[in-house]
Design a protein around this motif. Structure first.
Motif, short mmCIF file in Angstrom:
data_model
loop_
_atom_site.label_atom_id
_atom_site.label_comp_id
_atom_site.label_asym_id
_atom_site.label_seq_id
_atom_site.Cartn_x
_atom_site.Cartn_y
_atom_site.Cartn_z
N LYS A 168 -49.42 0.39 47.59
CA LYS A 168 -48.51 1.50 47.87
C LYS A 168 -48.93 2.22 49.16
O LYS A 168 -48.11 2.56 50.00
CB LYS A 168 -48.53 2.48 46.69
N GLU A 169 -50.24 2.43 49.26
CA GLU A 169 -50.77 3.14 50.42
C GLU A 169 -50.60 2.30 51.70
O GLU A 169 -50.20 2.80 52.75
CB GLU A 169 -52.25 3.39 50.16
N LEU A 170 -50.89 1.00 51.56
CA LEU A 170 -50.74 0.12 52.71
C LEU A 170 -49.29 0.08 53.16
O LEU A 170 -48.99 0.12 54.36
CB LEU A 170 -51.25 -1.30 52.37
N SER A 171 -48.38 0.02 52.20
CA SER A 171 -46.96 0.00 52.52
C SER A 171 -46.57 1.26 53.29
O SER A 171 -45.80 1.22 54.25
CB SER A 171 -46.15 -0.11 51.23
N TYR A 172 -47.14 2.36 52.88
CA TYR A 172 -46.88 3.63 53.58
C TYR A 172 -47.36 3.55 55.03
O TYR A 172 -46.63 3.89 55.96
CB TYR A 172 -47.57 4.78 52.84
N PHE A 173 -48.58 3.05 55.24
CA PHE A 173 -49.11 2.97 56.61
C PHE A 173 -48.31 1.99 57.47
O PHE A 173 -48.10 2.23 58.66
CB PHE A 173 -50.59 2.57 56.59
N ILE A 174 -47.88 0.89 56.87
CA ILE A 174 -47.08 -0.08 57.62
C ILE A 174 -45.75 0.55 58.04
O ILE A 174 -45.34 0.47 59.19
CB ILE A 174 -46.84 -1.37 56.79
N SER A 175 -45.08 1.21 57.08
CA SER A 175 -43.78 1.82 57.37
C SER A 175 -43.93 2.91 58.42
O SER A 175 -43.15 2.99 59.37
CB SER A 175 -43.17 2.43 56.11
N PHE A 176 -44.93 3.73 58.25
CA PHE A 176 -45.17 4.82 59.19
C PHE A 176 -45.39 4.27 60.60
O PHE A 176 -44.83 4.79 61.57
CB PHE A 176 -46.40 5.63 58.73
N SER A 177 -46.17 3.20 60.71
CA SER A 177 -46.48 2.63 62.02
C SER A 177 -45.24 2.04 62.67
O SER A 177 -45.04 2.18 63.88
CB SER A 177 -47.55 1.54 61.90
N LEU A 178 -44.41 1.38 61.87
CA LEU A 178 -43.19 0.80 62.44
C LEU A 178 -42.23 1.90 62.91
O LEU A 178 -41.60 1.79 63.96
CB LEU A 178 -42.51 -0.13 61.42
N ILE A 179 -42.18 2.99 62.15
CA ILE A 179 -41.32 4.11 62.54
C ILE A 179 -41.84 4.75 63.84
O ILE A 179 -41.07 5.19 64.68
CB ILE A 179 -41.22 5.14 61.39
N LEU A 180 -43.15 4.75 64.00
CA LEU A 180 -43.72 5.30 65.24
C LEU A 180 -43.23 4.55 66.48
O LEU A 180 -43.19 5.08 67.58
CB LEU A 180 -45.26 5.23 65.21
N LEU A 181 -42.84 3.30 66.27
CA LEU A 181 -42.38 2.49 67.41
C LEU A 181 -40.91 2.74 67.74
O LEU A 181 -40.40 2.23 68.73
CB LEU A 181 -42.59 1.00 67.13
N GLU A 182 -40.22 3.50 66.87
CA GLU A 182 -38.83 3.82 67.16
C GLU A 182 -38.77 4.77 68.34
O GLU A 182 -39.62 5.65 68.49
CB GLU A 182 -38.19 4.49 65.94
N ASN A 183 -37.75 4.57 69.16
CA ASN A 183 -37.61 5.37 70.36
C ASN A 183 -38.90 5.32 71.20
O ASN A 183 -39.35 6.30 71.75
CB ASN A 183 -37.26 6.82 70.00
N PHE A 184 -39.44 4.12 71.21
CA PHE A 184 -40.70 3.88 71.91
C PHE A 184 -40.54 4.14 73.41
O PHE A 184 -39.51 3.78 73.96
CB PHE A 184 -41.09 2.41 71.65
N PRO A 185 -41.48 4.70 74.09
CA PRO A 185 -42.80 5.12 73.61
C PRO A 185 -42.87 6.61 73.25
O PRO A 185 -43.95 7.11 72.98
CB PRO A 185 -43.68 4.85 74.82
N HIS A 186 -41.70 7.30 73.22
CA HIS A 186 -41.76 8.75 73.10
C HIS A 186 -42.38 9.23 71.79
O HIS A 186 -43.24 10.10 71.78
CB HIS A 186 -40.36 9.33 73.32
N ARG A 187 -41.90 8.64 70.68
CA ARG A 187 -42.41 9.10 69.40
C ARG A 187 -43.91 8.80 69.25
O ARG A 187 -44.69 9.64 68.81
CB ARG A 187 -41.64 8.42 68.26
N LEU A 188 -44.27 7.61 69.67
CA LEU A 188 -45.68 7.22 69.57
C LEU A 188 -46.56 8.10 70.47
O LEU A 188 -47.62 8.56 70.04
CB LEU A 188 -45.85 5.74 69.96
N ASN A 189 -46.09 8.33 71.67
CA ASN A 189 -46.87 9.17 72.58
C ASN A 189 -47.07 10.57 72.02
O ASN A 189 -48.15 11.16 72.12
CB ASN A 189 -46.19 9.26 73.95
#
Ligand SMILES: [Zn+2]
Ligand SMILES: [Zn+2]
Length: 305
Positions: free
Chosen positions: A241-262
């Motif tokens: 469950k925790e790993l799934s959360y980190f994977i989803s969170f990381s993929l979402i960070l790549l949305e509107n890249f690179p602004h959200r990640l930055n």
């Protein structure tokens, strides 16, 4: 010899286990008998590169022509560039067969699937799979009764595939956490499974090779874990469950890249490129170029979800 036939999504190690039980003997006896190779039961046979003689022997005794269909070797070139057979894999759980070794969380399962048909599914060893899509619940990677890892193959011979090695608990009776059909966990898992099956993904009208994304995702997860003060060195040790959360969170960070990640990096003071790229900084070969160039020049915008 009493035979068992593999389910189409079964792991070879699970099949061998079932054959040993059907013949009232241990996994080590049955691997010695089938493959004529001593000590094979100590190896990770789901990733083992069988010799011609071993393949002939399996075919003769079990009448299985394409044993690789039941192994994880088929993901080479899709999820990782190549496997270091003795070392850790980036996205495949680590299998270890030392007695009482509590460090490895290599077996994950859905209690409802095991209850329906008691065998281990191939997807359960892929770390991008943390949800059972049939039963809409998170997978488990430890015994709910004693909290220890799931040890396998189970050398106590009176035990079944669904018993905890340490306490004998019937894993089919474990409770699970239900996930909504529209949940982000399911959505992200589907995106990643599609990328894995195709071997590529499309971004801004260009195709990119899947390995790069999996490489990058692993790196982002490490950074997100660091921000969340998670010290597990291996992601296998996180609860699915925790790993799934980190994977989803990381993929979402790549949305509107690179602004959200930055923005995220800035907020959490991850500004040093050496920290961001971690141990990969000297091995940039596999990191997608759209990521590297944007990390430097802030250029591309992405849409994933
Ligand atoms: Zn299930
Ligand atoms: Zn237990």
């Amino acid at each position: 010899m009493n035979k068992c036939y593999p389910y189409k999504d079964e792991l070879l190690s699970s099949l061998i286990f079932r054959i040993s039980r059907a013949n009232y003997t241990s996994v080590s006896n049955i691997t010695n008998y089938i493959f004529k190779t001593k000590g094979l039961y100590l190896k990770d046979i789901d990733l083992y590169n069988f010799s011609k003689d071993e393949l002939l022997s399996i075919n003769k005794l079990l009448n299985i022509k394409n044993i690789r269909k039941y192994q994880l070797l088929k993901y080479i070139g899709y999820i990782e560039e190549n496997f270091n057979f003795n070392g850790r894999k980036r996205w495949i759980t680590h299998f270890h067969n030392k007695k009482n070794d509590l460090k490895f969380y290599g077996i994950r399962f859905c209690p409802h699937c095991i209850k329906e048909s008691p065998y281990l599914r191939q997807y359960w060893r892929l770390l991008i799979v943390n949800v059972c899509q049939k039963h809409n619940c998170f997978l488990l990677n430890s015994c709910p009764n004693c909290n220890k890892n799931i040890k396998y193959p189970n050398s106590h011979y009176e035990q079944e595939i669904f018993n905890c090695y340490y306490c004998g608990f019937d894993l089919r009776t474990s409770t699970t956490e239900t996930i909504k059909k529209e949940s982000i966990h399911l959505k992200v898992q589907n995106i990643l499974l599609n990328i894995l099956n195709y071997g590529y993904y499309k971004l801004n009208n260009r195709y990119y090779y899947s390995i790069g994304l999996f490489y990058l995702l692993r790196l982002l997860i490490k950074n997100v874990m660091r921000v969340n003060k998670k010290t597990e060195y291996y992601i296998d040790n996180l609860k699915p469950k925790e790993l799934s959360y980190f994977i989803s969170f990381s993929l979402i960070l790549l949305e509107n890249f690179p602004h959200r990640l930055n923005k995220y990096y800035k907020k959490n003071k991850l500004l040093n490129l050496h920290t961001i790229l971690d141990k990969y900084r000297n091995k940039k070969l596999n990191i997608p170029n759209w990521y590297l160039s944007s990390i430097y020049y802030n250029t591309i915008s992405t849409r994933w979800l």
